[in-house]
Design an enzyme around this catalytic site. Sequence first.
Site, PDB file in Angstrom:
ATOM      1  CE  LYS A 299      -4.645   0.430   0.500  1.00  0.00           C
ATOM      2  NZ  LYS A 299      -5.679  -0.534   0.143  1.00  0.00           N
TER       3      LYS A 299
ATOM      4  CB  THR B 179     -15.430  -3.112  -4.032  1.00  0.00           C
ATOM      5  OG1 THR B 179     -14.150  -3.111  -4.663  1.00  0.00           O
ATOM      6  CG2 THR B 179     -15.255  -3.137  -2.526  1.00  0.00           C
TER       7      THR B 179
ATOM      8  N   GLY C 291     -21.016   6.174   4.684  1.00  0.00           N
ATOM      9  CA  GLY C 291     -20.258   6.559   3.495  1.00  0.00           C
ATOM     10  C   GLY C 291     -20.906   6.032   2.233  1.00  0.00           C
TER      11      GLY C 291
ATOM     12  N   GLY D  38     -20.151   6.729  -0.993  1.00  0.00           N
ATOM     13  CA  GLY D  38     -19.301   7.075  -2.123  1.00  0.00           C
ATOM     14  C   GLY D  38     -19.455   6.002  -3.189  1.00  0.00           C
TER      15      GLY D  38
ATOM     16  CB  ALA E  11     -16.451  -1.353   1.178  1.00  0.00           C
TER      17      ALA E  11
ATOM     18  CG  ASN F 206      -9.022  -1.767   2.845  1.00  0.00           C
ATOM     19  OD1 ASN F 206      -9.103  -2.974   2.646  1.00  0.00           O
ATOM     20  ND2 ASN F 206      -8.997  -0.886   1.858  1.00  0.00           N
TER      21      ASN F 206
HETATM   22  P1  NAD Z   1     -15.208   7.002  -1.812  1.00  0.00           P
HETATM   23  O1  NAD Z   1     -14.209   8.060  -1.512  1.00  0.00           O
HETATM   24  O2  NAD Z   1     -15.852   6.976  -3.158  1.00  0.00           O
HETATM   25  O3  NAD Z   1     -16.389   7.061  -0.722  1.00  0.00           O
HETATM   26  C1  NAD Z   1     -16.185   7.300   0.635  1.00  0.00           C
HETATM   27  C2  NAD Z   1     -17.408   8.058   1.140  1.00  0.00           C
HETATM   28  O4  NAD Z   1     -17.301   8.175   2.550  1.00  0.00           O
HETATM   29  C3  NAD Z   1     -17.535   9.480   0.585  1.00  0.00           C
HETATM   30  O5  NAD Z   1     -18.833   9.694   0.098  1.00  0.00           O
HETATM   31  C4  NAD Z   1     -17.230  10.353   1.786  1.00  0.00           C
HETATM   32  O6  NAD Z   1     -17.918  11.608   1.738  1.00  0.00           O
HETATM   33  C5  NAD Z   1     -17.735   9.463   2.909  1.00  0.00           C
HETATM   34  N1  NAD Z   1     -17.222   9.779   4.241  1.00  0.00           N
HETATM   35  C6  NAD Z   1     -16.040  10.327   4.593  1.00  0.00           C
HETATM   36  N2  NAD Z   1     -15.990  10.489   5.933  1.00  0.00           N
HETATM   37  C7  NAD Z   1     -17.160  10.023   6.431  1.00  0.00           C
HETATM   38  C8  NAD Z   1     -17.710   9.922   7.739  1.00  0.00           C
HETATM   39  N3  NAD Z   1     -17.041  10.329   8.825  1.00  0.00           N
HETATM   40  N4  NAD Z   1     -18.950   9.384   7.890  1.00  0.00           N
HETATM   41  C9  NAD Z   1     -19.645   8.969   6.807  1.00  0.00           C
HETATM   42  N5  NAD Z   1     -19.175   9.052   5.549  1.00  0.00           N
HETATM   43  C10 NAD Z   1     -17.947   9.571   5.360  1.00  0.00           C
HETATM   44  O7  NAD Z   1     -14.483   5.611  -1.498  1.00  0.00           O
HETATM   45  P2  NAD Z   1     -14.923   4.152  -1.979  1.00  0.00           P
HETATM   46  O8  NAD Z   1     -14.159   3.794  -3.204  1.00  0.00           O
HETATM   47  O9  NAD Z   1     -16.405   4.054  -1.975  1.00  0.00           O
HETATM   48  O10 NAD Z   1     -14.304   3.254  -0.804  1.00  0.00           O
HETATM   49  C11 NAD Z   1     -14.914   3.215   0.475  1.00  0.00           C
HETATM   50  C12 NAD Z   1     -14.052   2.402   1.430  1.00  0.00           C
HETATM   51  O11 NAD Z   1     -13.907   1.091   0.932  1.00  0.00           O
HETATM   52  C13 NAD Z   1     -12.631   2.946   1.610  1.00  0.00           C
HETATM   53  O12 NAD Z   1     -12.238   2.749   2.948  1.00  0.00           O
HETATM   54  C14 NAD Z   1     -11.793   2.062   0.703  1.00  0.00           C
HETATM   55  O13 NAD Z   1     -10.454   1.911   1.150  1.00  0.00           O
HETATM   56  C15 NAD Z   1     -12.531   0.739   0.825  1.00  0.00           C
HETATM   57  N6  NAD Z   1     -12.328  -0.118  -0.331  1.00  0.00           N
HETATM   58  C16 NAD Z   1     -12.687   0.334  -1.559  1.00  0.00           C
HETATM   59  C17 NAD Z   1     -12.472  -0.476  -2.660  1.00  0.00           C
HETATM   60  C18 NAD Z   1     -12.860  -0.024  -4.043  1.00  0.00           C
HETATM   61  O14 NAD Z   1     -12.843  -0.853  -4.958  1.00  0.00           O
HETATM   62  N7  NAD Z   1     -13.245   1.238  -4.249  1.00  0.00           N
HETATM   63  C19 NAD Z   1     -11.905  -1.755  -2.504  1.00  0.00           C
HETATM   64  C20 NAD Z   1     -11.575  -2.196  -1.218  1.00  0.00           C
HETATM   65  C21 NAD Z   1     -11.783  -1.352  -0.131  1.00  0.00           C
HETATM   66  C1  PPY Z   2      -7.812  -2.477  -2.024  1.00  0.00           C
HETATM   67  O1  PPY Z   2      -8.514  -3.432  -2.419  1.00  0.00           O
HETATM   68  O2  PPY Z   2      -7.819  -2.111  -0.823  1.00  0.00           O
HETATM   69  C2  PPY Z   2      -6.927  -1.772  -2.953  1.00  0.00           C
HETATM   70  O3  PPY Z   2      -6.016  -1.097  -2.526  1.00  0.00           O
HETATM   71  C3  PPY Z   2      -7.187  -1.881  -4.411  1.00  0.00           C
HETATM   72  C4  PPY Z   2      -6.093  -2.622  -5.130  1.00  0.00           C
HETATM   73  C5  PPY Z   2      -6.183  -3.996  -5.219  1.00  0.00           C
HETATM   74  C6  PPY Z   2      -5.198  -4.694  -5.904  1.00  0.00           C
HETATM   75  C7  PPY Z   2      -4.159  -4.011  -6.499  1.00  0.00           C
HETATM   76  C8  PPY Z   2      -4.078  -2.632  -6.391  1.00  0.00           C
HETATM   77  C9  PPY Z   2      -5.060  -1.939  -5.719  1.00  0.00           C
END
Ligand code: NAD
Ligand code: PPY
Length: 346
Positions: free
Chosen positions: A75, A150, A179, A181, A257, A259
Site C-alpha cells: 500500500k 467491490t 459513506g 461514495g 467495504a 479496510n
Molecule cells: P469514496 O471516496 O468513493 O467514498 C467514501 C465516502 O465516505 C464518501 O462519500 C465520503 O464523503 C464518505 N465519508 C467520509 N468520511 C465520512 C464519515 N465520517 N462518515 C460517513 N461518511 C464519510 O471511497 P470508496 O471507493 O467508496 O471506498 C470506500 C471504502 O472502501 C474505503 O475505505 C476504501 O479503502 C474501501 N475499499 C474500496 C475499494 C474499491 O474498490 N473502491 C476496494 C476495497 C476497499
Molecule cells: C484495495 O482493495 O484495498 C486496494 O487497494 C485496491 C487494489 C487492489 C489490488 C491491487 C491494487 C489496488
Amino acid sequence: MIDEWPGASTVGRFDPETGVQFVICLDSILNGPAAGGTRATHYADRASAIEDAQRLAGAMTLKMAVCGLPMGGGKSVISLPVPREQLTSREWERILAIHAENIEMLGGNYWTGPDVNTTSADMDVLAGKTRYVFGRSEAAGGVGSSAPTTALGVHSAMRATAAHLGWGTLDGRTVLIQGVGAVGADLASRVADDGARVIVADPSPARLAEAERRGYAVVSTSDVLTTPCDVFAPCALGGIIDSSVAATLPAHAVVGAANNPLADATASQVLADRGVVFAPDFVANAGGALHLVGREVLGWGAEEVDARAAGLGKIIKAAYDLADRERIPTDAAARFIAAGRSAVPA
Ligand code: NAD
Ligand code: PPY
C-alpha cells in the site's frame, strides 16, 4: 509506526517543495509482487502515516491470499499537508510525478492502484511515468473503477451474513451504510433491491441529496455508531470500531467495504462476545482486488471476475463456521483460511 512490523519493506520520502511525506509499504512479496492502492490524505504525523500504510499493506496480503491471487500485499500513502481538495492541479501533478518515481525505483516489487482520494484518472497520470499501475481508465486501456465489483462482493458477504444469522434474506432488515461514495452508493441500491430499509450517513451534501432522492433515510455522521440497525456497513474510512465502540454498537452484524474498520486488537473479540457477527473486511471487500488483478494480470473476463466476487460470501460463511467451531473471532478464522490452514467447502 508499528514496532517490530514483520513486513518486507517500508520506503519513505519527504519532498520539501510540496511538504508531502510519501510512504510505500511492501508487506509481502512471497506470492508475487506486492500490490495495493495509493491513499492520499492528511495524517497527524509521519508515524501515523507509516502505521496506516503498514496495516493497510498487511490487509492486502490477506486479501490476495484468501482469493488465491498471485500477488503479495502493499500500500502507498501520500500524506498531504492540506486536504486533497485544497491542492492546485499543478501541485497534485507534481505529487503524482514523485510518487511514480518512487514506485519505479522499486523495480516492479510494488504495483499500485486507486484507493481513497485517488482515481482511475490519477492512475492514467502515474502510468505515464511507471509501468507498475493497475486500474487505469478504460479509455487509457485499463479496467477502470473497481468499486462496482467491490460492492458486489460486500453484498455477497452481507447475504451470507443474513443466512448465517437465520434471517434467510435481507428483506425487511435495516442496513446502515457509513459513506455513500463509489462503493457505498452501489451497495445501497443492491440491498434496497433485496428489500432492506437503507439508512445512510455521509458528510457530502450532494451524496446525501442523491440518497434522499432514492428514498433512503439519513442520519448524521456523528450518530452512525449509536443508531440501531441490523447490519452496520462501514464504507468510509477504517479504524472506526475500537473496543469501546464494539461494546455498545447497536447492530447484529458489521459487513462493509472499509479496510481495517477495527481499530484495536481486542475489538473483534468484544464483538464476538456480544454475538455481533463481523465479516472480515479483507474478504468482504476483496472484489476490488479480483477486478484489478483478475482482469489485468490473469486475463479474466468481467463475468469470471463477477462470479468470483459473488462467491466471496462462501468464504465469509466458511470463516463464520470455523469461528463457531473453534470459538475464535471471525477475523482470526479468516486469517486461518488465508494462510491455507482451513479450507473453504466447494
Ligand atoms: P469514496 O471516496 O468513493 O467514498 C467514501 C465516502 O465516505 C464518501 O462519500 C465520503 O464523503 C464518505 N465519508 C467520509 N468520511 C465520512 C464519515 N465520517 N462518515 C460517513 N461518511 C464519510 O471511497 P470508496 O471507493 O467508496 O471506498 C470506500 C471504502 O472502501 C474505503 O475505505 C476504501 O479503502 C474501501 N475499499 C474500496 C475499494 C474499491 O474498490 N473502491 C476496494 C476495497 C476497499
Ligand atoms: C484495495 O482493495 O484495498 C486496494 O487497494 C485496491 C487494489 C487492489 C489490488 C491491487 C491494487 C489496488
